[in-house]
Structures are given as structure tokens and as C-alpha cells.
Design a protein around this motif. Structure first.
Motif, PDB file in Angstrom:
ATOM      1  N   SER A 146       1.132  -0.897  -0.240  1.00 34.36           N
ATOM      2  CA  SER A 146      -0.219  -0.210  -0.253  1.00 34.36           C
ATOM      3  C   SER A 146       1.091   1.471  -0.188  1.00 34.36           C
ATOM      4  CB  SER A 146      -0.927   0.055   1.236  1.00 34.36           C
ATOM      5  OG  SER A 146      -1.784  -0.847   0.597  1.00 34.36           O
TER       6      SER A 146
ATOM      7  N   CYS B 265       0.548   4.287  -2.748  1.00 37.83           N
ATOM      8  CA  CYS B 265       0.674   5.620  -2.129  1.00 37.83           C
ATOM      9  C   CYS B 265       1.394   6.439  -2.718  1.00 37.83           C
ATOM     10  CB  CYS B 265       0.112   5.744  -1.320  1.00 37.83           C
ATOM     11  SG  CYS B 265      -1.409   4.645  -0.288  1.00 37.83           S
TER      12      CYS B 265
ATOM     13  N   CYS C 242      -3.556   5.559   1.454  1.00 34.19           N
ATOM     14  CA  CYS C 242      -4.799   6.437   0.183  1.00 34.19           C
ATOM     15  C   CYS C 242      -5.126   5.105  -0.599  1.00 34.19           C
ATOM     16  CB  CYS C 242      -3.779   6.813  -0.741  1.00 34.19           C
ATOM     17  SG  CYS C 242      -2.845   5.278  -1.541  1.00 34.19           S
TER      18      CYS C 242
ATOM     19  N   THR D   7      -5.883   2.208  -3.053  1.00 34.23           N
ATOM     20  CA  THR D   7      -4.962   1.670  -4.019  1.00 34.23           C
ATOM     21  C   THR D   7      -5.767   0.220  -4.688  1.00 34.23           C
ATOM     22  OG1 THR D   7      -4.656  -0.124  -2.260  1.00 34.23           O
ATOM     23  CG2 THR D   7      -3.258   2.027  -2.744  1.00 34.23           C
TER      24      THR D   7
END
Length: 251
Positions: free
Chosen positions: A177, A181, A204, A206
Motif C-alpha cells: 500500500s 501510495c 490512500c 489502492t
């Protein structure tokens, strides 16, 4: 829901059983029996069926599970074959099950947006593209990544998709992740696979979860898992020279 069979038929057993079923079949196989999916219950569990289609063998139907596994059933769901279906073409054994799975992988990967993968492109002509399901915490994924520059020199583009081995709550999912991000995903991927800490957030939006599910649908069980342009899946690390040969790029 996961689903697994406690047995697996040998190739010889599958061929003999398929032949016997073909000889005994009387019905027209152009259509799948409407209630076949409902009949596919094993040990009290309904199978997680994705699709059912007629197979090349009369009286035998191809059942594709959500897990990516393929099995074969008679019209009543009473007899099941777990394993690959082969066709004997003039003494050459052709794996029909694998051929179908390769086509399915190619179609699934077409649905993945370019913006959702981490790409390492050659500086010059792209001669082949491989998709690789990866986990930044996987030792063999790290070993493979060390050779990506060499693959690029051979004209091979590497597209990374996420497959956290320990699930969505593990360290791999958190690191992946962070990679997705990052402002520079390729740089972040390299840093993560070098064991370096990543800066920034992992909060964020994903595609990690959807790509993890996609990998499971392709029956991926570990990383790295390489998908070649024709849909062949290569589980595990493959040295550069061997991979170049598989892609027909020796010259």
C-alpha cells in the motif's frame, strides 16, 4: 469462502473415467443442465462456481471455481473429476485445461488499468511484457527484482501487481500500500525490495485488495507468480536466461 478437495485423480484415472463417461453419455451436450450448479455440493458445501461450460468430452462439463480451480462433472453432478483434461493428438498430449486457463488469465489481465500497476519499461524496444504478482516481503520476489534491469536490457517490460502473501492484514499488504501510495511507485518498489523503509502514508485508495482477489481467481498461491504474454503462469523465481528463452528472445 475457500474450497478444496481432499483428493486428486491421476492423469490416467482422469482419462479412463472421462472415456467411460463419454461412452455412457446419451444426452445432447450443447447446453449446460440448468440445475447442475445447484447439484454441485460436496460435504454439505455448495461449490463456489464461477462458470460451467460443455467440455470437449460428451457427457462431461467443465466447472470453473472462483478459486481458479477447474474440475469436471457429469450432467447430474454425481461424478467429479479433479485434474487436467488432456487430448491425445497423434500421440501428443495437449492439456486442454491449461489452455483454457491461459486464455482466462489473458482476459483477466486486460481488465487491469495501466495506472494500477507498477511498471519497469525497457529504454528501447519492448519485445515482451510479463505481469508479475509480487510481495515486497518475499525473498524470491526481491531476488527477481534485482534482475529486472537485466530483463529490461532484453526488451522485457515488467508489470507488477500486488499479492500480499499473508493476506490483507499482513506486513506485505501494508508495504505494498505504501508503494502504491508513493509519488514514484517504481522507486518505492525498489526501496521496499531492498529492505529500506518507505516514507509516506499507506492510507490512500489502492488496488491492493482487488489485485489480491484477482491473483486468487487465477489460482495463485505464492509469489512471485509470473504471467507470460500467452497466459502461461510460472510460479516462483526464474533466472533471466531461462525466462528470456521461455519468451523466445534468445536472439
Amino acid at each position: 469462502m475457500s474450497f478444496a478437495f481432499p483428493f486428486r485423480l491421476t492423469l490416467t484415472g482422469a482419462l479412463m473415467a472421462g472415456a467411460l463417461m463419454a461412452q455412457s453419455a446419451q444426452a445432447d451436450d450443447t447446453d449446460v443442465p440448468k440445475d447442475l450448479t445447484d447439484r454441485l455440493v460436496v460435504n454439505g458445501q455448495s461449490m463456489p462456481v464461477r462458470a460451467v461450460e460443455p467440455s470437449p468430452v460428451q457427457g462431461l462439463y467443465e466447472v470453473q471455481l472462483e478459486s481458479g480451480q477447474t474440475l469436471y462433472s457429469d450432467a447430474e453432478g454425481k461424478y467429479l473429476l479433479v485434474g487436467d483434461l488432456y487430448r491425445n493428438d497423434d500421440g501428443q498430449m495437449v492439456n486442454l485445461t491449461e489452455q483454457k486457463q491461459q486464455q482466462h488469465r489473458v482476459e483477466l489481465l486486460k481488465q487491469v488499468d495501466d495506472e494500477d500497476v507498477v511498471v519497469f519499461r525497457p529504454a528501447g524496444e519492448v519485445k515482451a511484457v510479463i505481469n508479475v504478482f509480487t510481495d515486497t516481503t518475499c525473498p524470491y520476489c526481491r531476488k527477481f527484482h534485482e534482475e529486472v534491469p537485466e530483463l529490461n536490457k532484453h526488451g522485457i517490460e515488467v508489470r507488477y501487481l500486488a499479492f500480499p502473501r499473508s493476506g490483507m492484514n499482513g506486513e506485505g499488504a501494508r508495504e505494498l500500500s505504501q508503494v502504491w501510495c508513493s509519488d514514484n511507485r517504481s522507486e518505492a518498489m525498489t526501496r521496499a525490495k531492498q529492505g529500506k523503509k518507505l516514507k509516506g502514508t499507506a492510507s490512500c485508495d489502492t488496488p491492493i485488495a482487488s489485485q489480491f482477489a484477482l491473483g486468487k481467481q487465477m489460482a495463485i498461491q505464492g509469489t512471485p507468480a509470473l504471467i507470460l504474454p500467452d497466459g502461461r503462469m510460472i510460479p516462483g523465481y526464474v533466472p533471466v536466461e531461462r525466462l528470456v528463452g521461455m519468451l523466445g528472445l534468445e536472439n
